[in-house]
Scaffold this active site. Structure first.
Site, PDB file in Angstrom:
ATOM      1  N   ASP A  63      -1.883   2.238  -4.685  1.00 28.46           N
ATOM      2  CA  ASP A  63      -3.129   2.673  -4.052  1.00 28.46           C
ATOM      3  C   ASP A  63      -4.217   1.631  -4.289  1.00 28.46           C
ATOM      4  OD1 ASP A  63      -1.931   5.021  -3.228  1.00 28.46           O
ATOM      5  OD2 ASP A  63      -2.561   6.139  -5.017  1.00 28.46           O
ATOM      6  N   HIS A  95       0.812  -1.218   0.000  1.00 20.99           N
ATOM      7  CA  HIS A  95       0.000   0.000   0.000  1.00 20.99           C
ATOM      8  C   HIS A  95       0.846   1.270   0.000  1.00 20.99           C
ATOM      9  CE1 HIS A  95      -3.753   1.873  -0.096  1.00 20.99           C
ATOM     10  NE2 HIS A  95      -4.371   1.315   0.939  1.00 20.99           N
TER      11      HIS A  95
END
Length: 449
Positions: free
Chosen positions: A424, A420
């Site tokens: 995204d 992450h």
């Protein structure tokens, strides 16, 4: 008797040391020529070490997990000569201690523990209790009472009877546990006559315990070594340094399975059988062209993301030694058949332990699949330092509403994890949705541009 020393051989060009990952023998074992003694692991492969001679193991040069230099002693064997072999390190002492390092005379041995210098403490856990047949962990012959009948008696763990290598070899080949054979020789030594008498009489059966439930309080300590240790270290790094996000999507693979079956029916003899993986690989290549940020390696210490043009797909493969990840390099330049052939070749090499360092490194994104055991949903761990991994779950026939009725369709979930910090959630979803479209309409996989 003579001693033969086996040293760690040169196990590969440029290899100066190797990790000891498995012993196939223990102190006291009798081995024949070419018996596998140990396995060692280098950065390149796991290598087994055979015995060049017949003999009895008297010393092991390390414990599992130890790193041993090439040329260092690995194993010592006692090689049988013309004279009768001497017993293992003497387990009895004279009745009266003497400062002499070697007891003289014929004094009767008594129950007294002695230190056995050549043998490690971990290999000799307890001293014998008395003359006669040697004790062992299970109820065995413990001596002779009144009328000369042998009796059963439990004894300490880690001890073995006294017998010459020839006796031990004969017992091994006959399937006899020497701990059950009462020895009539000096200090309880087992002779050929004792073996003959045991074979004529048959093994004695120890009394069975009273019926009822038995609590198993055994605790086994297993040292993490070799490939298992490397896997553990890599997984710990991945979970501690990468903030995972997992995205699961349902895929209708009915059309893909029909196409796969048709292609397999008409394939040439020299072509491999197609599985789901080559189609997924080609779909990933096309999806990566639109989402190149998932085909990358993140050097988090330097704060740099290395985004690759070539798609090098790691294929997580279960082997007898543990999980390995051989790499299909430049999947973008391979067609369906070439991808299938390379996956099959690399999987065979990984399972056989012959995969090279180059074949096990350089991946930029990974596929993990448990095949028919793939479950409904998984949360795959990213192959650090990559930023994405695609997990394949099992195919199941489920009823799907087509607008007017429920119809049976072959459905499969893709469970994919992303770093992450780099990818995204939106980008992860776009990537997987593109893969979904390609797998549900497999003709698009073969359309260029």
């Amino acid at each position: 008797m003579a001693e033969h020393v086996i040293k760690l051989p040169d196990v590969g060009e440029g290899v100066a040391e190797a990790e000891l990952v498995e012993w196939h023998v223990k102190v006291g074992d009798l081995v024949r020529e070419d018996t596998m003694l140990a396995a060692v692991m280098t950065d390149k492969a796991t290598v087994e070490i055979p015995s060049p001679v017949h003999g009895e193991i008297t010393w092991l040069g390390g414990e599992i997990g130890d790193v041993i230099a090439v040329g260092s002693p690995l194993i010592r064997l006692k090689v049988e000569g013309e004279a009768e072999a001497q017993p293992e390190p003497q387990m009895e002492t004279p009745h009266t201690p003497t400062p002499s390092p070697s007891p003289q005379g014929g004094g009767e041995p008594v129950a007294a523990p002695v230190e056995i210098a050549p043998v490690k403490a971990a290999q000799v856990k307890a001293a014998p209790q008395a003359t006669g047949a040697m004790p062992s962990p299970s109820p065995l012959w413990g001596g002779v009472r009144g009328g000369g009948q042998p009796t059963f008696a439990p004894s300490a763990e880690g001890e073995k009877p006294i017998a010459a290598p020839a006796i031990r070899l004969r017992a091994t080949e006959a399937g006899i546990d020497l701990r059950q054979v009462p020895g009539t020789g000096p200090a309880g030594r087992i002779t050929h006559e004792d073996i003959d008498a045991f074979l004529a009489r048959g093994p004695q059966i120890a009394p069975t315990p009273a019926p009822g439930l038995v609590r198993n309080t055994t605790v086994e300590d297993i040292k993490v070594v070799g490939l298992r240790r490397r896997i553990a270290e890599k997984m710990a790094v991945a979970k501690s340094r990468i903030p995972h996000i997992t995205y699961v999507e349902e895929i209708d693979v009915t059309a893909l399975e029909d196409l796969r079956a048709a292609l397999n029916k008409q394939k040439r003899a020299d072509q491999p059988k197609l599985t789901l993986l080559p189609f997924l690989m080609r779909a990933m290549v096309k999806a990566i062209a639109d989402q190149p940020n998932v085909n990358a390696i993140f050097d988090d210490e330097a704060g740099v993301v290395h985004q690759y043009g070539g798609v090098h797909i790691g294929i997580a493969t279960q082997t007898p030694s543990g999980l390995m990840v051989p790499v299909v390099h430049h999947a973008e330049a391979r067609d369906i058949w070439d991808c299938a052939a390379e996956v099959s070749r690399l999987a065979d090499a990984a399972k056989a332990g012959t995969a090279t360092r180059e074949e096990l490194s350089g991946s930029t994104i990974t596929i993990t699949s448990l095949g028919a055991m793939g479950g409904v949903v998984t949360t795959p761990v990213i192959n650090h330092p990559e930023v994405a991994i695609v997990g394949v779950n099992k195919i199941m026939v489920r009823p799907v509403w087509d607008g007017t009725q429920f119809i049976p369709r072959k459905m499969m979930n893709l469970s994919s994890s992303f770093d992450h910090r780099v990818v995204d959630g939106w980008d992860a979803a776009v990537f997987i949705q593109r893969v979904k479209t390609l797998l549900e309409t497999p003709a698009l996989i073969f359309v260029e541009g």
